[in-house]
Design an enzyme around this catalytic site. Structure first.
Site, PDB file in Angstrom:
ATOM      1  N   ARG A  57       0.802  -1.230   0.000  1.00 39.18           N
ATOM      2  CA  ARG A  57       0.000   0.000   0.000  1.00 39.18           C
ATOM      3  C   ARG A  57       0.828   1.270   0.000  1.00 39.18           C
ATOM      4  NH1 ARG A  57      -2.971  -3.930   1.772  1.00 39.18           N
ATOM      5  NH2 ARG A  57      -1.008  -4.460   2.744  1.00 39.18           N
ATOM      6  N   THR A  58       1.838   1.318   0.874  1.00 40.14           N
ATOM      7  CA  THR A  58       2.582   2.572   1.009  1.00 40.14           C
ATOM      8  C   THR A  58       3.266   2.912  -0.316  1.00 40.14           C
ATOM      9  OG1 THR A  58       2.911   2.092   3.336  1.00 40.14           O
ATOM     10  CG2 THR A  58       4.330   3.778   2.374  1.00 40.14           C
ATOM     11  N   LYS A  86      25.729  -5.315  -4.510  1.00 38.60           N
ATOM     12  CA  LYS A  86      27.141  -5.271  -4.923  1.00 38.60           C
ATOM     13  C   LYS A  86      28.021  -4.690  -3.813  1.00 38.60           C
ATOM     14  CE  LYS A  86      26.093  -4.261  -9.774  1.00 38.60           C
ATOM     15  NZ  LYS A  86      26.245  -3.196 -10.776  1.00 38.60           N
ATOM     16  N   ARG A 107      11.965   3.463   2.892  1.00 38.92           N
ATOM     17  CA  ARG A 107      11.540   2.499   3.924  1.00 38.92           C
ATOM     18  C   ARG A 107      12.720   1.575   4.201  1.00 38.92           C
ATOM     19  NH1 ARG A 107       6.146  -1.182   4.173  1.00 38.92           N
ATOM     20  NH2 ARG A 107       5.350   0.803   4.920  1.00 38.92           N
ATOM     21  N   HIS A 135       6.046   5.893  11.294  1.00 39.83           N
ATOM     22  CA  HIS A 135       5.435   5.750   9.971  1.00 39.83           C
ATOM     23  C   HIS A 135       4.465   6.931   9.813  1.00 39.83           C
ATOM     24  CE1 HIS A 135       4.000   4.098   6.345  1.00 39.83           C
ATOM     25  NE2 HIS A 135       3.657   2.880   6.722  1.00 39.83           N
TER      26      HIS A 135
HETATM   27  C1  NCD Z   1       2.428  -1.158   8.091  1.00 35.64           C
HETATM   28  C2  NCD Z   1       3.931  -0.976   8.168  1.00 35.64           C
HETATM   29  O1  NCD Z   1       4.640  -1.202   7.191  1.00 35.64           O
HETATM   30  O2  NCD Z   1       4.364  -0.555   9.235  1.00 35.64           O
HETATM   31  N1  NCD Z   1       1.979  -1.329   6.779  1.00 35.64           N
HETATM   32  C3  NCD Z   1       1.615  -0.221   6.050  1.00 35.64           C
HETATM   33  O3  NCD Z   1       2.436   0.602   5.727  1.00 35.64           O
HETATM   34  N2  NCD Z   1       0.318  -0.061   5.764  1.00 35.64           N
HETATM   35  C4  NCD Z   1       1.878  -2.163   9.024  1.00 35.64           C
HETATM   36  C5  NCD Z   1       2.446  -3.544   9.041  1.00 35.64           C
HETATM   37  O4  NCD Z   1       3.336  -3.897   8.264  1.00 35.64           O
HETATM   38  O5  NCD Z   1       1.962  -4.327   9.867  1.00 35.64           O
END
Ligand code: NCD
Length: 306
Positions: A57-58, A86, A107, A135
């Site tokens: 999703r993100t 590498k 991320r 987040h």
């Molecule tokens: C979350 C995350 O990556 O922290 N996912 C997201 O971005 N919607 C929650 C999760 O991974 O449980």
């Protein structure tokens, strides 16, 4: 112009004005997010996506948001296809992509990575999750969902449920809810309680949250169950994960008769039964969609555009 952020690293860097600015702008973005309108304010701009940890999703909602604003996207969805394999270090990769793109989304499984990246590039950096840290963009879409459903955030009563130790979404969200004087309760297995330092910092913000391991104790007094996945990948010991997994199951029988909605950042594993999906309780898919207008609002505010 109220929005004061160059980088989006932690929700704790935001003022309430910053948050309200994004939530209001997100509402204006909704028609374009749904493809009912076309926008081109970021045409010619490029968003760099550095995803060292899995994401659906993100990553895809950032890409959608950028494209809905007329911009384009470069990057990788796993470190395995980048030069990290590498032996290139993170700093060099970030510096390079920072030269190609007008903003970066990152991320990583290590807390502090986004702040580290922001220190070495001139373009805005957005934290899309740093280990068990923060987040912030998820929090903004969580707040937006609450505002869209209840018409307000202030005064709501929210239970954060599940993995409060390793879950970064709840670490961000709790601080934002504190700004809006939301009453909170923390529901988790004893082993996955909100970290003591976080509780301490929250108490400095005036948060007095009830802690329990029993959903039944709070279900009839909250407006929202914000359910989270047990973060398997952050457990030092897989046996410990196997012991705790399945600690909660939210099903329609549990919800019946309660005036409550269920939110979840997703992905879900086994903590919400499929029989909740099509009931008026289940709001997590609607919530996931709101990632698009909220991230459009953020990108438009961060990237200098015409
Ligand atoms: C979350 C995350 O990556 O922290 N996912 C997201 O971005 N919607 C929650 C999760 O991974 O449980």
């Amino acid at each position: 112009m109220v929005f004061n952020q160059k980088n989006i690293i932690s929700i704790r860097d935001f003022s309430k004005n910053d948050i309200n600015y994004i939530l209001n702008l997100a509402e204006k973005m909704e028609p374009a997010a749904k493809s009912e309108k076309t926008l081109d304010s970021l045409s010619g701009k490029i968003l760099g996506m550095l995803f060292y940890e899995p994401s659906t999703r993100t990553r895809l909602s950032f890409e959608t948001a950028m494209k809905r604003l007329g911009g384009s996207v470069i990057g990788f969805a796993e470190a395995g296809v980048s030069s990290a394999t590498k032996g290139e270090n993170l700093a060099d990769t970030v510096r390079m992509v920072g030269e190609y793109a007008d903003a970066l989304v990152i991320r990583h499984n290590m807390e502090g990575t986004a702040r580290f990246a922001a220190d070495i590039v001139d373009v805005p950096v957005i934290n899309a999750g740093d280990g068990a840290g923060q987040h912030p963009t998820q929090t903004l879409l969580d707040l937006y969902t609450m505002k869209r459903i209840f018409g307000k955030i202030r005064g709501l009563n929210v239970a954060l449920v599940g993995d409060l130790k390793y879950g970064r979404t709840v670490h961000s969200l709790a601080f934002a809810l504190a700004m809006f004087n939301v009453k909170m309760s923390f529901v988790s297995p004893k082993e996955l309680k909100m970290p003591r330092e976080t509780l301490h910092d929250l108490s400095q913000e005036g948060v007095v949250a009830e802690e329990t391991d029993e959903i039944n104790e709070i279900i009839n007094k909250v407006d929202i169950l914000y359910v989270t996945r047990i973060q398997k990948e952050r457990f030092p010991d897989p046996a410990e994960y196997s012991r705790i997994k399945g600690a909660y199951l939210i099903d329609s029988k549990l919800l019946e008769g309660n005036d409550v909605i269920v939110m979840h950042p997703l992905p879900r594993v086994d903590e919400i039964s499929y029989d909740v999906d099509d009931t008026p309780y289940g709001k997590y898919f609607e919530q996931a969609f709101y990632g698009v207008p909220v991230r459009m609002a953020l990108l438009k505010s961060l990237i200098k555009c015409k």
